[in-house]
Design a protein around this motif. Structure first.
Motif, PDB file in Angstrom:
ATOM      1  N   ASP A 129     -21.414 -10.601 -29.895  1.00  0.00           N
ATOM      2  CA  ASP A 129     -22.298 -10.341 -31.028  1.00  0.00           C
ATOM      3  C   ASP A 129     -23.674  -9.840 -30.600  1.00  0.00           C
ATOM      4  O   ASP A 129     -24.529  -9.567 -31.444  1.00  0.00           O
ATOM      5  N   ARG A 130     -23.895  -9.718 -29.316  1.00  0.00           N
ATOM      6  CA  ARG A 130     -25.208  -9.298 -28.821  1.00  0.00           C
ATOM      7  C   ARG A 130     -25.140  -7.913 -28.179  1.00  0.00           C
ATOM      8  O   ARG A 130     -24.096  -7.496 -27.686  1.00  0.00           O
ATOM      9  N   GLY A 131     -26.300  -7.256 -28.151  1.00  0.00           N
ATOM     10  CA  GLY A 131     -26.433  -6.030 -27.387  1.00  0.00           C
ATOM     11  C   GLY A 131     -26.747  -6.352 -25.932  1.00  0.00           C
ATOM     12  O   GLY A 131     -26.616  -7.502 -25.489  1.00  0.00           O
ATOM     13  N   CYS A 132     -27.167  -5.334 -25.173  1.00  0.00           N
ATOM     14  CA  CYS A 132     -27.400  -5.528 -23.734  1.00  0.00           C
ATOM     15  C   CYS A 132     -28.668  -4.831 -23.277  1.00  0.00           C
ATOM     16  O   CYS A 132     -28.896  -3.650 -23.587  1.00  0.00           O
ATOM     17  N   ILE A 133     -29.489  -5.555 -22.547  1.00  0.00           N
ATOM     18  CA  ILE A 133     -30.657  -5.004 -21.846  1.00  0.00           C
ATOM     19  C   ILE A 133     -30.280  -4.907 -20.371  1.00  0.00           C
ATOM     20  O   ILE A 133     -30.001  -5.925 -19.727  1.00  0.00           O
ATOM     21  N   TYR A 134     -30.264  -3.695 -19.841  1.00  0.00           N
ATOM     22  CA  TYR A 134     -29.923  -3.490 -18.428  1.00  0.00           C
ATOM     23  C   TYR A 134     -31.196  -3.428 -17.585  1.00  0.00           C
ATOM     24  O   TYR A 134     -32.103  -2.642 -17.864  1.00  0.00           O
ATOM     25  N   LEU A 135     -31.246  -4.271 -16.557  1.00  0.00           N
ATOM     26  CA  LEU A 135     -32.342  -4.279 -15.594  1.00  0.00           C
ATOM     27  C   LEU A 135     -31.799  -3.918 -14.217  1.00  0.00           C
ATOM     28  O   LEU A 135     -30.671  -4.296 -13.875  1.00  0.00           O
ATOM     29  N   GLY A 136     -32.582  -3.205 -13.426  1.00  0.00           N
ATOM     30  CA  GLY A 136     -32.160  -2.826 -12.083  1.00  0.00           C
ATOM     31  C   GLY A 136     -32.739  -3.730 -11.016  1.00  0.00           C
ATOM     32  O   GLY A 136     -33.775  -4.379 -11.222  1.00  0.00           O
ATOM     33  N   SER A 137     -32.074  -3.785  -9.873  1.00  0.00           N
ATOM     34  CA  SER A 137     -32.567  -4.530  -8.707  1.00  0.00           C
ATOM     35  C   SER A 137     -32.378  -3.675  -7.459  1.00  0.00           C
ATOM     36  O   SER A 137     -31.289  -3.148  -7.223  1.00  0.00           O
ATOM     37  N   ILE A 138     -33.438  -3.565  -6.678  1.00  0.00           N
ATOM     38  CA  ILE A 138     -33.379  -2.852  -5.397  1.00  0.00           C
ATOM     39  C   ILE A 138     -33.890  -3.814  -4.338  1.00  0.00           C
ATOM     40  O   ILE A 138     -35.045  -4.244  -4.378  1.00  0.00           O
ATOM     41  N   SER A 139     -33.016  -4.157  -3.376  1.00  0.00           N
ATOM     42  CA  SER A 139     -33.353  -5.216  -2.437  1.00  0.00           C
ATOM     43  C   SER A 139     -32.881  -4.871  -1.027  1.00  0.00           C
ATOM     44  O   SER A 139     -32.271  -3.826  -0.796  1.00  0.00           O
ATOM     45  N   ASP A 140     -33.176  -5.749  -0.095  1.00  0.00           N
ATOM     46  CA  ASP A 140     -32.841  -5.563   1.322  1.00  0.00           C
ATOM     47  C   ASP A 140     -31.601  -6.400   1.617  1.00  0.00           C
ATOM     48  O   ASP A 140     -31.702  -7.523   2.075  1.00  0.00           O
ATOM     49  N   LEU A 141     -30.414  -5.849   1.364  1.00  0.00           N
ATOM     50  CA  LEU A 141     -29.220  -6.662   1.257  1.00  0.00           C
ATOM     51  C   LEU A 141     -28.307  -6.677   2.482  1.00  0.00           C
ATOM     52  O   LEU A 141     -27.403  -7.514   2.557  1.00  0.00           O
ATOM     53  N   THR A 142     -28.509  -5.763   3.435  1.00  0.00           N
ATOM     54  CA  THR A 142     -27.539  -5.709   4.540  1.00  0.00           C
ATOM     55  C   THR A 142     -28.152  -5.718   5.941  1.00  0.00           C
ATOM     56  O   THR A 142     -27.758  -6.519   6.782  1.00  0.00           O
ATOM     57  N   GLU A 143     -29.104  -4.863   6.212  1.00  0.00           N
ATOM     58  CA  GLU A 143     -29.515  -4.704   7.617  1.00  0.00           C
ATOM     59  C   GLU A 143     -31.015  -4.666   7.849  1.00  0.00           C
ATOM     60  O   GLU A 143     -31.465  -4.513   8.976  1.00  0.00           O
ATOM     61  N   TYR A 172     -34.289 -18.232  -2.910  1.00  0.00           N
ATOM     62  CA  TYR A 172     -33.878 -18.579  -4.274  1.00  0.00           C
ATOM     63  C   TYR A 172     -35.088 -18.959  -5.123  1.00  0.00           C
ATOM     64  O   TYR A 172     -35.207 -18.553  -6.287  1.00  0.00           O
ATOM     65  N   THR A 173     -35.985 -19.755  -4.540  1.00  0.00           N
ATOM     66  CA  THR A 173     -37.184 -20.172  -5.269  1.00  0.00           C
ATOM     67  C   THR A 173     -37.997 -18.963  -5.688  1.00  0.00           C
ATOM     68  O   THR A 173     -38.445 -18.857  -6.840  1.00  0.00           O
ATOM     69  N   ALA A 174     -38.190 -18.023  -4.772  1.00  0.00           N
ATOM     70  CA  ALA A 174     -38.992 -16.835  -5.063  1.00  0.00           C
ATOM     71  C   ALA A 174     -38.358 -15.994  -6.163  1.00  0.00           C
ATOM     72  O   ALA A 174     -39.033 -15.562  -7.101  1.00  0.00           O
ATOM     73  N   PHE A 187     -35.609  -8.403   6.104  1.00  0.00           N
ATOM     74  CA  PHE A 187     -35.798  -9.497   5.152  1.00  0.00           C
ATOM     75  C   PHE A 187     -34.516  -9.864   4.399  1.00  0.00           C
ATOM     76  O   PHE A 187     -34.573 -10.499   3.355  1.00  0.00           O
ATOM     77  N   LYS A 188     -33.355  -9.505   4.958  1.00  0.00           N
ATOM     78  CA  LYS A 188     -32.099  -9.753   4.240  1.00  0.00           C
ATOM     79  C   LYS A 188     -31.833 -11.247   4.048  1.00  0.00           C
ATOM     80  O   LYS A 188     -31.198 -11.643   3.057  1.00  0.00           O
ATOM     81  N   THR A 189     -32.324 -12.095   4.967  1.00  0.00           N
ATOM     82  CA  THR A 189     -32.090 -13.539   4.811  1.00  0.00           C
ATOM     83  C   THR A 189     -32.850 -14.101   3.619  1.00  0.00           C
ATOM     84  O   THR A 189     -32.492 -15.158   3.091  1.00  0.00           O
ATOM     85  N   LEU A 190     -33.896 -13.431   3.189  1.00  0.00           N
ATOM     86  CA  LEU A 190     -34.601 -13.789   1.963  1.00  0.00           C
ATOM     87  C   LEU A 190     -34.067 -13.013   0.768  1.00  0.00           C
ATOM     88  O   LEU A 190     -33.945 -13.543  -0.341  1.00  0.00           O
ATOM     89  N   ALA A 191     -33.744 -11.730   0.993  1.00  0.00           N
ATOM     90  CA  ALA A 191     -33.432 -10.831  -0.114  1.00  0.00           C
ATOM     91  C   ALA A 191     -32.125 -11.179  -0.814  1.00  0.00           C
ATOM     92  O   ALA A 191     -32.034 -11.077  -2.044  1.00  0.00           O
TER      93      ALA A 191
END
Length: 430
Positions: free
Chosen positions: A54-68, A331-333, A71-75
């Protein structure tokens, strides 16, 4: 002199008028659910996998340091935490008849400004805002486009540049304040007479070093600095500089792996001074590294907010949303950073305007944000000028093997004399 943020607020009236008919990036606003005006990244169709038809959708993007990247251990925890944050928002009823999707458009920047810009360009026409843009130099690479398209964004970084940029929703004290407070702590509590900044180049390290220098000059202590690069094999120059200058305290602004090399090898070569690491420098995995004995002996950690195990409503909600993870202050950040965008989207929905221009207008109405106790009252002022809005409190932690994220609290939220008196009218490092 008028602040950058105050000037932008005046200029943006003209900008808003100019883009009102095209949504800031070429899309004509339309009427969405509940009579709310929408343009980019907002659909009447439900989000994938939320179960709320019954709801619409708001799409948000994320760009992070995910592999190499460094800061991947934080990202990775930051990104997972933000997914959990917005799931909680959806479970609690969503925003203005819409759920929020932060899973469809998630990209890896490898902590590279060119890649960051490339993946941003790929997603920008499909999202309303950025739930995460990790890194100071990487985000700087897309900042002109964020401004021209009125794309509100949440940084996973704390450079003082964000305090004068309207489209960036920063939380907590910036690196400049963090380092000012660390130097004041070092002088007042450790008796430091000399301070050295060892830091990465760019908006991250340069901002922290600038704060350390400002505080050292105000407090009348000797200041030196050394720039280093990411990579375990690139720390020889920094190590030699610390040993040559023999500072009482090093303000260290790097990635966790590089920090382990610098602390471990300087200690092995006889250095007895203290290190105070800027917040992204720490990861609890350092307690299992070969440098752990040196880190326990010499290291303190500055922080913009309290760690994972803290007793606050926000921390409790975070732990309940992620019951099975190994505690990590990434996670906290991620959780803390999400509150201002939630507040802006709620205000925009109340204003019946979930266009990009409408979200930015809502940001200007935020005089405070409810961080559910994760930051003190008064945090999240986006309506004031850059000096009035600057949050100036930080904390000091120390290594503690019994603590959930490897650090225990030494000094609760405080503002040192340097940050208290400083006028924030431009980024510290310019």
């Amino acid at each position: 002199m008028a602040s950058h943020r105050a000037v932008l607020a005046v200029l943006s009236v003209v900008a808003l008028a100019a883009v009102a008919c095209r949504g800031g990036d070429g899309a004509a606003p339309q009427e969405g659910k509940g009579g709310i005006k929408v343009d980019f990244g907002v659909t009447s169709e439900p989000c994938p996998d939320t179960g709320h038809s019954d709801r619409g959708c708001i799409y948000l993007g994320s760009i992070s340091d995910l592999t190499e990247g460094p800061f991947k251990t934080l990202a990775v925890p930051i990104t997972d935490s933000q997914k959990a944050f917005w799931k909680r928002v959806n479970d609690q009823g969503g925003i203005g008849g819409y759920d929020v999707d932060v899973t469809t458009y998630v990209k890896d920047n490898k902590y590279n400004p060119q890649i960051h810009n490339q993946v941003y360009q790929e997603m920008k026409g499909k999202i309303l805002a950025l739930a995460q843009t990790l890194g100071s130099p990487t985000t700087a690479a897309i900042l002109p486009d964020l401004e021209s398209t009125q794309m509100v964004s949440v940084p996973a970084s704390w450079t003082s540049l964000w305090g004068v940029e309207e489209v960036v929703l920063e939380s907590g004290a910036n690196y400049c304040v963090e380092s000012m407070n660390s130097v004041d702590y070092a002088v007042d509590e450790l008796g430091a007479k000399s301070v050295m900044a060892v830091h990465l180049p760019g908006d991250y390290g340069d901002d922290a070093a600038a704060g350390a220098k400002i505080a050292a000059e105000k407090r009348g202590v000797t200041f030196t600095s050394a720039v280093t690069q990411t990579g375990q094999d690139n720390q020889g120059g920094a190590i030699d500089a610390v040993l040559a200058n023999k500072p009482d305290v090093v303000i260290l602004t790097a990635g966790p792996t590089d920090a382990a090399v610098i602390i471990g090898q300087t200690a092995a070569r006889g250095f007895k001074g203290k290190f105070i690491g800027t917040s992204p420098t720490w990861n609890q995995g350092l307690m299992q590294s070969p440098a752990a004995p040196a880190i326990k002996a010499l290291y303190l950690q500055s922080a913009p907010w309290k760690s994972w195990a803290t007793d606050s409503p926000g921390h409790k909600a975070l732990r309940e949303a992620l019951p099975s993870v190994t505690p990590n202050d990434g996670y906290t950040a991620g959780w803390v950073w999400s509150y201002p965008l939630k507040a802006a989207l709620q205000k925009a929905a109340e204003n019946k305007d979930l266009t990009r221009a409408g979200v930015l207008a809502a940001v200007r109405q935020l005089r405070s944000v409810d961080y559910e106790g994760m930051l003190p009252e008064g945090a999240g002022n986006f309506a004031g000028n850059s000096n009035d809005a600057a949050f100036r409190q930080t904390l000091i932690y120390k290594p503690d093997e019994q603590a959930a994220t490897g650090v225990g609290l030494v000094e609760d939220f405080f503002t040192g004399p340097t940050a208290k008196d400083f006028k924030f009218e431009k980024p510290c490092y310019t």
